[in-house]
Design a protein around this motif. Structure first.
Motif, short mmCIF file in Angstrom:
data_model
loop_
_atom_site.label_atom_id
_atom_site.label_comp_id
_atom_site.label_asym_id
_atom_site.label_seq_id
_atom_site.Cartn_x
_atom_site.Cartn_y
_atom_site.Cartn_z
N THR A 93 -3.48 27.77 -18.08
CA THR A 93 -3.90 27.01 -18.94
C THR A 93 -3.17 27.22 -20.33
O THR A 93 -2.92 28.34 -20.42
CB THR A 93 -5.40 27.15 -19.25
N PHE A 94 -2.61 26.10 -20.71
CA PHE A 94 -1.57 26.25 -21.78
C PHE A 94 -2.30 25.65 -23.25
O PHE A 94 -2.80 24.51 -23.29
CB PHE A 94 -0.21 25.77 -21.85
N ILE A 95 -2.18 26.57 -24.16
CA ILE A 95 -2.71 26.16 -25.55
C ILE A 95 -1.43 25.79 -26.25
O ILE A 95 -0.57 26.60 -26.53
CB ILE A 95 -3.55 27.30 -26.32
N LEU A 96 -1.33 24.23 -26.60
CA LEU A 96 -0.15 23.70 -27.01
C LEU A 96 -0.66 22.98 -28.59
O LEU A 96 -1.69 22.42 -28.58
CB LEU A 96 0.38 22.82 -26.08
N PRO A 97 0.33 22.78 -29.47
CA PRO A 97 0.37 22.00 -30.39
C PRO A 97 -0.27 20.45 -30.10
O PRO A 97 0.61 20.04 -29.30
CB PRO A 97 1.38 22.22 -31.44
N ALA A 112 -4.59 22.07 -31.97
CA ALA A 112 -4.12 22.52 -30.68
C ALA A 112 -4.91 22.18 -29.36
O ALA A 112 -6.23 21.48 -29.54
CB ALA A 112 -4.17 23.96 -30.56
N ILE A 113 -4.48 22.07 -28.43
CA ILE A 113 -5.22 21.46 -27.04
C ILE A 113 -4.88 22.28 -25.98
O ILE A 113 -3.69 22.95 -25.96
CB ILE A 113 -4.98 19.85 -26.77
N GLY A 114 -5.69 22.24 -24.83
CA GLY A 114 -5.70 22.99 -23.84
C GLY A 114 -5.02 22.06 -22.83
O GLY A 114 -5.71 20.94 -22.53
N ILE A 115 -4.13 22.47 -21.90
CA ILE A 115 -3.56 21.73 -20.83
C ILE A 115 -3.33 22.32 -19.34
O ILE A 115 -2.95 23.58 -19.64
CB ILE A 115 -1.93 21.23 -21.31
N ARG A 116 -3.64 21.58 -18.41
CA ARG A 116 -3.82 22.28 -17.08
C ARG A 116 -2.93 21.36 -16.17
O ARG A 116 -3.05 20.06 -16.40
CB ARG A 116 -5.12 22.48 -16.49
N LEU A 117 -2.01 21.86 -15.35
CA LEU A 117 -1.53 20.77 -14.12
C LEU A 117 -1.93 21.81 -12.88
O LEU A 117 -1.23 22.65 -12.46
CB LEU A 117 -0.14 20.74 -14.26
N ARG A 163 2.95 13.86 -23.64
CA ARG A 163 2.53 12.72 -24.43
C ARG A 163 1.29 13.19 -25.09
O ARG A 163 0.82 12.42 -26.12
CB ARG A 163 2.17 11.62 -23.53
N LEU A 164 0.41 14.16 -24.60
CA LEU A 164 -0.85 14.82 -25.48
C LEU A 164 -0.58 15.94 -26.38
O LEU A 164 -1.28 16.27 -27.24
CB LEU A 164 -1.67 15.13 -24.21
N ALA A 165 0.58 16.72 -25.93
CA ALA A 165 0.91 17.97 -26.71
C ALA A 165 2.28 17.92 -27.19
O ALA A 165 3.10 17.36 -26.45
CB ALA A 165 0.63 19.21 -26.01
N ARG A 166 2.69 18.65 -28.08
CA ARG A 166 4.22 18.89 -28.63
C ARG A 166 4.72 19.83 -27.91
O ARG A 166 4.39 21.04 -27.89
CB ARG A 166 4.22 19.10 -30.13
N LEU A 167 5.66 19.88 -27.18
CA LEU A 167 6.48 20.54 -26.16
C LEU A 167 7.81 20.82 -26.54
O LEU A 167 8.85 19.96 -26.48
CB LEU A 167 6.40 20.19 -24.61
N THR A 209 1.13 28.13 -29.16
CA THR A 209 1.27 27.80 -30.57
C THR A 209 1.97 28.46 -31.74
O THR A 209 1.89 28.24 -32.93
CB THR A 209 -0.17 27.09 -31.17
N GLY A 210 2.25 29.84 -31.39
CA GLY A 210 2.87 30.57 -32.24
C GLY A 210 4.29 30.80 -32.01
O GLY A 210 4.92 30.02 -31.54
N ASP A 211 5.04 31.64 -32.81
CA ASP A 211 6.36 31.78 -32.87
C ASP A 211 6.79 32.10 -31.21
O ASP A 211 7.91 31.97 -30.89
CB ASP A 211 6.66 33.01 -33.32
N GLU A 212 6.07 32.86 -30.43
CA GLU A 212 6.29 33.24 -29.35
C GLU A 212 5.20 33.01 -28.24
O GLU A 212 4.00 33.28 -28.92
CB GLU A 212 6.97 34.85 -28.86
N PRO A 213 5.21 32.74 -27.19
CA PRO A 213 4.11 32.46 -26.07
C PRO A 213 3.38 33.72 -25.82
O PRO A 213 4.21 34.72 -25.63
CB PRO A 213 4.90 31.89 -25.02
#
Length: 208
Positions: A98-102, A121-126, A77-81, A192-196
């Motif tokens: 930590t994932f950097i995501l759109p 872009a934002i950083g996400i952690r679970l 809901r916070l990032a585009r996956l 955020t790029g073509d490949e993680p």
């Protein structure tokens, strides 16, 4: 002086979690244990807590903080996956990554807006630590977070509870003291790029 609340690292006491929740809900700043050291955490809505962090760490107001989430769906809901990112996040979480995501268009406005531009872009952690996961469940929403790195330090001292308290307790409102925890840092994966791409290998390296 902040409240240093002893909490069991495996079976955290609900009353201690609730005290931390109340401090955060009141706009406070918390020290919480994770699977990659202790971290500072605060409510998305608390600009006062965020301003304190900016002053403490001498950061620019554009600095991107990390969002601590409970589930992949909450992160979505916070990032585009896209499908690839979803599978990657699901395979590596919960865990010290930590994932950097759109950024999602649904990102709360206070986080989304950066001056006259919007955050892309934002950083996400679970995180995989029962105390911080219990805190997130009790709060009921993601929390903003950042590492324990003061301006005069090259590397944070973040996994030994007594050292964390000595260094940071005077700056915060509450600490959930679950004794020493796993060292950091997290691994960081840029999606955020073509490949993680792994842009930082943490204490527990990841392989894509």
């Amino acid at each position: 002086m902040a409240d240093r609340l002893p909490v069991h690292p495996v079976n955290p006491q609900a009353r201690q979690i609730d005290r931390a929740v109340r401090a955060i809900a009141a706009g406070g700043l918390a020290l919480v244990p994770t699977d990659a050291g202790y971290t500072l955490a605060w409510s998305i809505d608390s600009k006062d807590a965020e301003d304190r962090v900016l002053r403490l760490r001498e950061l620019d107001s554009r600095h991107p903080f990390t969002l601590l989430c409970r589930t992949v769906s909450e992160a979505g809901r916070l990032a585009r996956l896209d499908d690839r990112a979803f599978r990657l996040v699901r395979s590596l979480t919960p865990g010290p990554c930590t994932f950097i995501l759109p950024a999602s268009p649904d990102l709360p406005r206070r986080i989304r807006n950066v001056g006259r531009s919007k955050r892309r872009a934002i950083g996400i952690r679970l995180p995989d630590h029962v105390v911080v996961r219990g805190l997130l469940e009790a709060v009921g929403e993601p929390l903003l977070s950042t590492s324990l790195l003061l301006p005069d330090e090259e590397h944070p001292v973040s996994h030994e509870a007594d050292m964390v308290a000595e260094r940071w307790l005077r700056f915060v409102d509450v600490m959930l003291d679950a004794e020493d925890c796993e060292p950091g840092p997290t691994s960081v994966v840029d999606c955020t790029g073509d490949e993680p791409v792994v842009v930082r290998q943490g204490f527990h390296p990841v392989a894509l």
